[in-house]
Design a protein around this motif. Structure first.
Motif, PDB file in Angstrom:
ATOM      1  N   THR A 159       0.825  -1.212   0.000  1.00  0.00           N
ATOM      2  CA  THR A 159       0.000   0.000   0.000  1.00  0.00           C
ATOM      3  C   THR A 159       0.858   1.260   0.000  1.00  0.00           C
ATOM      4  N   LEU A 160       2.163   1.116   0.267  1.00  0.00           N
ATOM      5  CA  LEU A 160       3.084   2.247   0.393  1.00  0.00           C
ATOM      6  C   LEU A 160       2.604   3.253   1.437  1.00  0.00           C
ATOM      7  N   SER A 161       2.019   2.755   2.500  1.00  0.00           N
ATOM      8  CA  SER A 161       1.558   3.616   3.596  1.00  0.00           C
ATOM      9  C   SER A 161       2.698   3.835   4.577  1.00  0.00           C
ATOM     10  N   TYR A 162       2.989   5.111   4.869  1.00  0.00           N
ATOM     11  CA  TYR A 162       4.129   5.483   5.713  1.00  0.00           C
ATOM     12  C   TYR A 162       3.613   6.146   6.985  1.00  0.00           C
ATOM     13  N   SER A 163       2.730   5.448   7.663  1.00  0.00           N
ATOM     14  CA  SER A 163       2.130   5.923   8.912  1.00  0.00           C
ATOM     15  C   SER A 163       1.623   4.697   9.658  1.00  0.00           C
ATOM     16  N   SER A 164       1.199   4.888  10.883  1.00  0.00           N
ATOM     17  CA  SER A 164       0.850   3.740  11.713  1.00  0.00           C
ATOM     18  C   SER A 164      -0.339   2.966  11.171  1.00  0.00           C
ATOM     19  N   ALA A 165      -0.197   1.663  11.157  1.00  0.00           N
ATOM     20  CA  ALA A 165      -1.305   0.761  10.841  1.00  0.00           C
ATOM     21  C   ALA A 165      -2.133   0.509  12.099  1.00  0.00           C
ATOM     22  N   VAL A 166      -3.263  -0.154  11.926  1.00  0.00           N
ATOM     23  CA  VAL A 166      -4.114  -0.578  13.047  1.00  0.00           C
ATOM     24  C   VAL A 166      -4.321  -2.083  12.913  1.00  0.00           C
ATOM     25  N   PHE A 167      -3.753  -2.824  13.842  1.00  0.00           N
ATOM     26  CA  PHE A 167      -3.785  -4.286  13.787  1.00  0.00           C
ATOM     27  C   PHE A 167      -4.957  -4.847  14.594  1.00  0.00           C
ATOM     28  N   ARG A 168      -5.296  -6.081  14.292  1.00  0.00           N
ATOM     29  CA  ARG A 168      -6.335  -6.766  15.086  1.00  0.00           C
ATOM     30  C   ARG A 168      -5.763  -7.318  16.387  1.00  0.00           C
ATOM     31  N   GLY A 169      -4.461  -7.670  16.390  1.00  0.00           N
ATOM     32  CA  GLY A 169      -3.830  -8.218  17.587  1.00  0.00           C
ATOM     33  C   GLY A 169      -2.327  -8.227  17.438  1.00  0.00           C
ATOM     34  N   GLN A 181      -3.030  -1.529   7.341  1.00  0.00           N
ATOM     35  CA  GLN A 181      -2.999  -0.166   6.809  1.00  0.00           C
ATOM     36  C   GLN A 181      -4.360   0.221   6.233  1.00  0.00           C
ATOM     37  N   HIS A 182      -5.003  -0.704   5.563  1.00  0.00           N
ATOM     38  CA  HIS A 182      -6.350  -0.414   5.057  1.00  0.00           C
ATOM     39  C   HIS A 182      -7.326  -0.194   6.207  1.00  0.00           C
ATOM     40  N   ARG A 183      -7.143  -0.928   7.295  1.00  0.00           N
ATOM     41  CA  ARG A 183      -8.021  -0.737   8.456  1.00  0.00           C
ATOM     42  C   ARG A 183      -7.850   0.673   9.015  1.00  0.00           C
ATOM     43  N   LYS A 184      -6.598   1.145   9.097  1.00  0.00           N
ATOM     44  CA  LYS A 184      -6.333   2.518   9.545  1.00  0.00           C
ATOM     45  C   LYS A 184      -7.005   3.536   8.646  1.00  0.00           C
ATOM     46  N   ILE A 185      -6.821   3.367   7.315  1.00  0.00           N
ATOM     47  CA  ILE A 185      -7.401   4.301   6.349  1.00  0.00           C
ATOM     48  C   ILE A 185      -8.919   4.298   6.437  1.00  0.00           C
ATOM     49  N   ASP A 186      -9.503   3.113   6.522  1.00  0.00           N
ATOM     50  CA  ASP A 186     -10.965   3.015   6.575  1.00  0.00           C
ATOM     51  C   ASP A 186     -11.523   3.675   7.828  1.00  0.00           C
ATOM     52  N   ARG A 187     -10.810   3.552   8.940  1.00  0.00           N
ATOM     53  CA  ARG A 187     -11.269   4.212  10.167  1.00  0.00           C
ATOM     54  C   ARG A 187     -11.285   5.727   9.987  1.00  0.00           C
ATOM     55  N   LEU A 188     -10.264   6.267   9.331  1.00  0.00           N
ATOM     56  CA  LEU A 188     -10.227   7.711   9.089  1.00  0.00           C
ATOM     57  C   LEU A 188     -11.334   8.139   8.126  1.00  0.00           C
ATOM     58  N   LEU A 189     -11.524   7.392   7.069  1.00  0.00           N
ATOM     59  CA  LEU A 189     -12.578   7.734   6.115  1.00  0.00           C
ATOM     60  C   LEU A 189     -13.957   7.614   6.753  1.00  0.00           C
ATOM     61  N   ASP A 190     -14.126   6.635   7.620  1.00  0.00           N
ATOM     62  CA  ASP A 190     -15.401   6.506   8.324  1.00  0.00           C
ATOM     63  C   ASP A 190     -15.618   7.690   9.280  1.00  0.00           C
ATOM     64  N   LEU A 191     -14.546   8.085   9.994  1.00  0.00           N
ATOM     65  CA  LEU A 191     -14.652   9.237  10.887  1.00  0.00           C
ATOM     66  C   LEU A 191     -15.094  10.479  10.117  1.00  0.00           C
ATOM     67  N   ALA A 296     -10.781  14.553   9.817  1.00  0.00           N
ATOM     68  CA  ALA A 296     -10.159  13.397  10.468  1.00  0.00           C
ATOM     69  C   ALA A 296      -8.646  13.545  10.358  1.00  0.00           C
ATOM     70  N   LEU A 297      -7.978  13.569  11.500  1.00  0.00           N
ATOM     71  CA  LEU A 297      -6.519  13.709  11.547  1.00  0.00           C
ATOM     72  C   LEU A 297      -5.911  12.489  12.212  1.00  0.00           C
ATOM     73  N   GLN A 298      -4.746  12.093  11.722  1.00  0.00           N
ATOM     74  CA  GLN A 298      -3.916  11.148  12.461  1.00  0.00           C
ATOM     75  C   GLN A 298      -2.632  11.876  12.803  1.00  0.00           C
ATOM     76  N   ALA A 299      -2.248  11.853  14.083  1.00  0.00           N
ATOM     77  CA  ALA A 299      -1.109  12.649  14.535  1.00  0.00           C
ATOM     78  C   ALA A 299      -0.299  11.896  15.572  1.00  0.00           C
ATOM     79  N   HIS A 354       0.283   0.140  18.370  1.00  0.00           N
ATOM     80  CA  HIS A 354       0.188  -0.263  16.971  1.00  0.00           C
ATOM     81  C   HIS A 354       1.314   0.357  16.143  1.00  0.00           C
ATOM     82  N   TYR A 355       1.729   1.575  16.527  1.00  0.00           N
ATOM     83  CA  TYR A 355       2.837   2.193  15.800  1.00  0.00           C
ATOM     84  C   TYR A 355       4.141   1.463  16.101  1.00  0.00           C
TER      85      TYR A 355
END
Length: 416
Positions: A159-169, A181-191, A296-299, A354-355
């Motif tokens: 995905t070439l994502s250069y920020s923290s992912a969100v894992f299930r465990g 990484q898609h889970r992280k992105i989807d959470r932001l888009l949902d927010l 929606a911000l990730q910081a 997660h980071y």
């Protein structure tokens, strides 16, 4: 962790402050050695000083091969010198993250309180040219993100994502990183409530994955970046996905953005803004967001007291990795938004662990592919620099010194 061997001499033209050890100074080096011993002797570390025995209470090993150079660098450059000493191969650690985690956990106590109060007199200051003005920001961003798309592709997932992912465990597995990484992105888009027809502004394109994922939901995306390398590859990915009609990627400073949007998303961009410009950044979010919209911000964040103590200090990270950057505190983010905008905080979620796992996976991948990094033209000193940067960052999250947040800000419709 397997540490990178350091056999070849560094290139003096490229790494002048790594090659040049500060001249010996008996008063300075004696005082520095005493301060280093004071700082380390009470820590859960085993510091092995060549020719001088061990320090510390036991724990992860830190091996100092050249104590004279180690003390001279710290005495003249503080933490900048500590990092340069690692780049020069003057110290090492069998488990670099574990050793740095101990130091990060005790960061507030390493320098005696009287010296902390005099920090403004001895700590190096930020170069004026690295202020995050529009021109300064372009130069600062280019120094990191325009290194090489191929370099980043070697240790990031597909995905070439250069920020923290969100894992299930935990522990996290490399094969699950893209999904995380898609889970992280989807959470932001949902927010941000991004869906079909949403007019979305993204501040900080990266390599385009969030824009692609938003466009796949039916949003119309305007994405801003200051990195020519990132823009080029992001546009390639947009064309390959057949989404040119929904995604525009512009080489544009956030301050130059125009238009109104239903949602604004910005992922780990505020760290590159600089405290001087945080009000401008948040006023831009406010100005670009339509009434009723969502931000929606990730910081990445750090404790407020540590941010205040170190905000004017020029660090190793500034010199070699992220010029002009400053990690904010949650208080700084929330107070700036409150005091300078009509945005209202609706939600904040922290997920620093997660980071730490994301960084571990990047670091291990980078180490495994060291030969490929070298084939791209990055020398041994650069590889040690990058190893230290990834380990240093991971240690920050493992110690709790750093955290990462997802924020939701809303902008109410004006009363009728």
């Amino acid at each position: 962790m397997t540490t990178v061997a350091h056999d070849a001499p560094a290139d003096a033209a490229r790494w002048p402050d790594v090659v040049a050890v500060p001249r010996p100074s008996r008063p300075r080096d004696t005082v520095t050695a005493a301060l280093v011993r004071r700082a380390l002797r009470g820590l859960p570390l085993r510091v092995r000083l060549a020719g001088s025995g061990d320090l510390g209470l036991g724990g992860p090993v830190l091996q100092v091969h050249d104590p004279a150079a180690f003390h001279a660098r710290i005495g003249t450059g503080g933490l900048v010198g500590f990092g340069e000493s690692y780049m020069a191969g003057e110290w090492d650690a069998p488990d670099l993250v574990a050793a740095l985690t101990v130091l990060a956990a005790h960061a507030a106590d390493l320098i005696p309180a009287p010296l902390q109060r005099l920090r403004g007199l001895w700590a190096p200051r930020h170069p004026h040219e690295e202020r995050n003005t529009p021109d300064g920001s372009r130069a600062n961003i280019s120094r990191h993100y325009d290194l090489s798309n191929d370099l980043f592709a070697l240790f990031l997932d597909d995905t070439l994502s250069y920020s923290s992912a969100v894992f299930r465990g935990f522990p996290a597995d490399w094969d699950l990183l893209a999904a995380a990484q898609h889970r992280k992105i989807d959470r932001l888009l949902d927010l941000a409530d991004v869906g079909a027809g949403t007019r979305l502004l993204e501040i900080g394109t990266g390599w385009g994955e969030l824009a692609l994922r938003a466009a796949a939901r039916g949003a119309r995306v305007t994405s801003l970046t200051l990195s020519a390398e990132q823009r080029s590859l992001a546009l390639e990915r947009v064309r390959a996905a057949g989404l040119e009609d929904r995604v525009s990627v512009e080489l544009c400073d956030y301050r130059e953005a125009t238009g109104q949007y239903d949602a604004v998303v910005s992922v780990e961009m505020i760290e590159a803004v600089g405290a001087e410009f945080w009000p401008v950044y948040f006023r831009t979010l406010d100005a670009r967001l339509a009434p009723g919209g969502r931000v929606a911000l990730q910081a990445i964040t750090m404790p407020h007291a540590r941010m205040l103590a170190s905000r004017d200090t020029f660090t190793w990270i500034h010199k070699y990795v992220f010029p002009g950057g400053l990690i904010p505190s949650t208080e700084a983010i929330e107070h700036t938004a409150r005091d300078h905008t009509a945005l209202r905080l609706a939600r904040r979620d922290a997920f620093g662990a997660h980071y730490a796992e994301t960084l571990r996976l990047w670091r291990e991948r980078f180490t495994e592919r060291a030969d490929e990094v070298a084939a791209l033209g990055f020398d041994e000193t650069f590889r040690r620099l990058w190893t230290f940067y990834l380990a240093y960052s991971e240690a920050g999250f493992r110690s709790g010194y750093l955290d990462v947040q997802q924020y939701l800000f809303t902008k109410e419709n004006p009363a009728r």
